[in-house]
Design a protein around this motif. Structure first.
Motif, PDB file in Angstrom:
ATOM      1  N   LEU A 147      41.119  28.478  19.128  1.00  0.00           N
ATOM      2  CA  LEU A 147      42.077  27.434  19.491  1.00  0.00           C
ATOM      3  C   LEU A 147      41.347  26.151  19.864  1.00  0.00           C
ATOM      4  N   TRP A 148      42.001  25.027  19.553  1.00  0.00           N
ATOM      5  CA  TRP A 148      41.563  23.713  20.021  1.00  0.00           C
ATOM      6  C   TRP A 148      42.775  23.064  20.676  1.00  0.00           C
ATOM      7  N   ILE A 149      42.605  22.572  21.894  1.00  0.00           N
ATOM      8  CA  ILE A 149      43.743  22.072  22.679  1.00  0.00           C
ATOM      9  C   ILE A 149      43.595  20.574  22.920  1.00  0.00           C
ATOM     10  N   LEU A 150      44.721  19.863  22.776  1.00  0.00           N
ATOM     11  CA  LEU A 150      44.800  18.432  23.070  1.00  0.00           C
ATOM     12  C   LEU A 150      45.989  18.216  23.997  1.00  0.00           C
ATOM     13  N   ASP A 151      45.770  17.508  25.088  1.00  0.00           N
ATOM     14  CA  ASP A 151      46.830  17.279  26.065  1.00  0.00           C
ATOM     15  C   ASP A 151      47.024  15.777  26.249  1.00  0.00           C
ATOM     16  N   ALA A 152      48.235  15.295  26.005  1.00  0.00           N
ATOM     17  CA  ALA A 152      48.518  13.855  26.089  1.00  0.00           C
ATOM     18  C   ALA A 152      48.644  13.419  27.546  1.00  0.00           C
ATOM     19  N   LYS A 153      47.963  12.335  27.901  1.00  0.00           N
ATOM     20  CA  LYS A 153      48.007  11.790  29.255  1.00  0.00           C
ATOM     21  C   LYS A 153      48.309  10.292  29.183  1.00  0.00           C
ATOM     22  N   PHE A 154      49.488   9.894  29.650  1.00  0.00           N
ATOM     23  CA  PHE A 154      49.848   8.479  29.657  1.00  0.00           C
ATOM     24  C   PHE A 154      49.219   7.817  30.883  1.00  0.00           C
ATOM     25  N   GLY A 161      35.966   8.508  37.134  1.00  0.00           N
ATOM     26  CA  GLY A 161      36.445   9.563  38.018  1.00  0.00           C
ATOM     27  C   GLY A 161      37.942   9.748  38.045  1.00  0.00           C
ATOM     28  N   GLU A 162      38.711   8.773  37.532  1.00  0.00           N
ATOM     29  CA  GLU A 162      40.165   8.902  37.540  1.00  0.00           C
ATOM     30  C   GLU A 162      40.654  10.078  36.698  1.00  0.00           C
ATOM     31  N   GLU A 163      39.825  10.492  35.770  1.00  0.00           N
ATOM     32  CA  GLU A 163      40.219  11.589  34.881  1.00  0.00           C
ATOM     33  C   GLU A 163      39.918  12.965  35.464  1.00  0.00           C
ATOM     34  N   GLY A 164      39.388  13.012  36.675  1.00  0.00           N
ATOM     35  CA  GLY A 164      38.878  14.264  37.230  1.00  0.00           C
ATOM     36  C   GLY A 164      39.865  15.415  37.234  1.00  0.00           C
ATOM     37  N   ASP A 165      41.074  15.195  37.744  1.00  0.00           N
ATOM     38  CA  ASP A 165      42.059  16.276  37.820  1.00  0.00           C
ATOM     39  C   ASP A 165      42.450  16.772  36.436  1.00  0.00           C
ATOM     40  N   ASP A 166      42.552  15.843  35.491  1.00  0.00           N
ATOM     41  CA  ASP A 166      42.939  16.239  34.137  1.00  0.00           C
ATOM     42  C   ASP A 166      41.809  16.993  33.439  1.00  0.00           C
ATOM     43  N   GLN A 196      44.169   1.086  28.483  1.00  0.00           N
ATOM     44  CA  GLN A 196      44.766  -0.160  28.969  1.00  0.00           C
ATOM     45  C   GLN A 196      44.968  -1.146  27.815  1.00  0.00           C
ATOM     46  N   ALA A 197      46.002  -1.966  27.947  1.00  0.00           N
ATOM     47  CA  ALA A 197      46.285  -2.960  26.913  1.00  0.00           C
ATOM     48  C   ALA A 197      45.449  -4.216  27.068  1.00  0.00           C
ATOM     49  N   ASP A 198      45.050  -4.549  28.293  1.00  0.00           N
ATOM     50  CA  ASP A 198      44.409  -5.843  28.558  1.00  0.00           C
ATOM     51  C   ASP A 198      42.971  -5.702  29.043  1.00  0.00           C
ATOM     52  N   ALA A 199      42.345  -4.602  28.707  1.00  0.00           N
ATOM     53  CA  ALA A 199      40.959  -4.404  29.126  1.00  0.00           C
ATOM     54  C   ALA A 199      40.274  -3.497  28.117  1.00  0.00           C
ATOM     55  N   ARG A 200      38.974  -3.502  28.163  1.00  0.00           N
ATOM     56  CA  ARG A 200      38.196  -2.645  27.269  1.00  0.00           C
ATOM     57  C   ARG A 200      38.264  -1.202  27.757  1.00  0.00           C
ATOM     58  N   ASN A 201      38.553  -0.297  26.856  1.00  0.00           N
ATOM     59  CA  ASN A 201      38.684   1.115  27.215  1.00  0.00           C
ATOM     60  C   ASN A 201      37.427   1.892  26.814  1.00  0.00           C
ATOM     61  N   ARG A 202      37.135   2.910  27.580  1.00  0.00           N
ATOM     62  CA  ARG A 202      36.062   3.829  27.197  1.00  0.00           C
ATOM     63  C   ARG A 202      36.589   4.713  26.070  1.00  0.00           C
ATOM     64  N   SER A 203      35.924   4.730  24.947  1.00  0.00           N
ATOM     65  CA  SER A 203      36.450   5.449  23.783  1.00  0.00           C
ATOM     66  C   SER A 203      36.427   6.961  23.992  1.00  0.00           C
ATOM     67  N   HIS A 204      35.361   7.477  24.586  1.00  0.00           N
ATOM     68  CA  HIS A 204      35.226   8.909  24.855  1.00  0.00           C
ATOM     69  C   HIS A 204      34.830   9.105  26.315  1.00  0.00           C
ATOM     70  N   LEU A 205      35.338  10.157  26.905  1.00  0.00           N
ATOM     71  CA  LEU A 205      34.858  10.603  28.212  1.00  0.00           C
ATOM     72  C   LEU A 205      34.328  12.012  28.002  1.00  0.00           C
ATOM     73  N   THR A 206      33.007  12.154  27.991  1.00  0.00           N
ATOM     74  CA  THR A 206      32.414  13.445  27.665  1.00  0.00           C
ATOM     75  C   THR A 206      31.321  13.795  28.661  1.00  0.00           C
ATOM     76  N   TYR A 207      30.800  14.989  28.495  1.00  0.00           N
ATOM     77  CA  TYR A 207      29.772  15.523  29.392  1.00  0.00           C
ATOM     78  C   TYR A 207      28.635  15.993  28.491  1.00  0.00           C
TER      79      TYR A 207
END
Length: 254
Positions: A147-154, A161-166, A196-207
């Motif tokens: 299985l490969w899982i993808l979970d949408a987060k708005f 660190g904001e992604e920690g819980d997810d 974000q619409a008005d700022a540069r986003n990190r394309s990947h968050l990985t370890y």
């Protein structure tokens, strides 16, 4: 004189509308036009609100399907689990709601003949397919034994660190979902986040390196071709490296 020699008639004025001999004509015209107006109070036209996060979740499902098709995966025609099973009409109103509970599925086949199921809201039951509580990720890709899982987060994930819980939730999916023999079956569990619409986003968050990260997050924005290209590359890398050459997708509930 008109084009065809017909006499030109001056448009009816407001004064003419009030004349008794025209009253019946204008009454009938008004009644005729009224029949074309929408009854906005009719229950069929009382559309339920859609939260932004739910719209994003729905969009992510179909953009994942688009990404698979861009990678030469095509829906299998004539099988019971087809695209129509992703939809359900709720409360008889003029809206489409993605089916839940029964786990809407689309079975796809690659150019090499491998088969993959795209599953929406699949439930992994406590004590059977989950080592803890029942889990229900948004999007699951299921092969014969993986299985490969993808979970949408708005969510923007604007700060580190904001992604920690997810990410912890992705660990739960990867470590806690098992087959009936108790074997862990999730190869990858990643978030899809809107950024974000008005700022540069990190394309990947990985370890570590993104191609080796079992859990992570990918920025996926509506209307952004660059994020779609990255999704296509991510899925292609996963499936090429980790999907067995055999063909059958998992059966429902496993």
């Amino acid at each position: 004189v008109g084009v065809d020699g017909a006499a030109w008639l001056k448009p009816v004025t407001q004064k003419a509308v009030g004349r008794p001999e025209y009253a019946r004509v204008f009454h009938e015209m008004a009644r005729y036009r009224a029949g074309f107006r929408f009854d906005w109070d009719h229950p069929w036209l009382t559309l339920p609100p859609r939260e932004s996060w739910r719209l994003y979740e729905t969009w992510c499902l179909f953009i994942v399907l688009d990404a698979l098709r861009a990678g030469s995966w095509e829906p299998v025609v004539g099988v019971r689990d087809d695209i129509a099973n992703l939809f359900a009409v709720r409360e008889g109103r003029l809206s489409l709601t993605l089916a839940t509970g029964t786990a809407g599925r689309v079975v796809l086949r690659s150019a090499e003949g491998r088969r993959l199921a795209l599953v929406y809201n699949q439930s992994f039951a406590e004590g059977r397919n989950s080592l803890s509580h029942t889990m229900q990720p948004d999007i699951t890709l299921a092969s014969e034994d993986r299985l490969w899982i993808l979970d949408a987060k708005f969510k923007p994930y604007a700060l580190g660190g904001e992604e920690g819980d997810d990410i912890n939730q992705m660990h739960a999916y990867r470590d806690g979902i098992v087959d009936e023999s108790g074997r862990r079956t999730v190869a990858r569990a990643w978030c899809l986040y809107v950024g974000q619409a008005d700022a540069r986003n990190r394309s990947h968050l990985t370890y570590g390196r993104s191609e080796e990260s079992a859990v992570g997050a990918l920025c996926l924005r509506p209307g952004d071709a660059g994020t779609f290209t990255r999704l296509c590359a991510l899925l292609a890398g996963w499936l090429q490296a980790e999907m067995p050459a055999s063909a059958s997708p998992l059966s429902p509930g496993t």
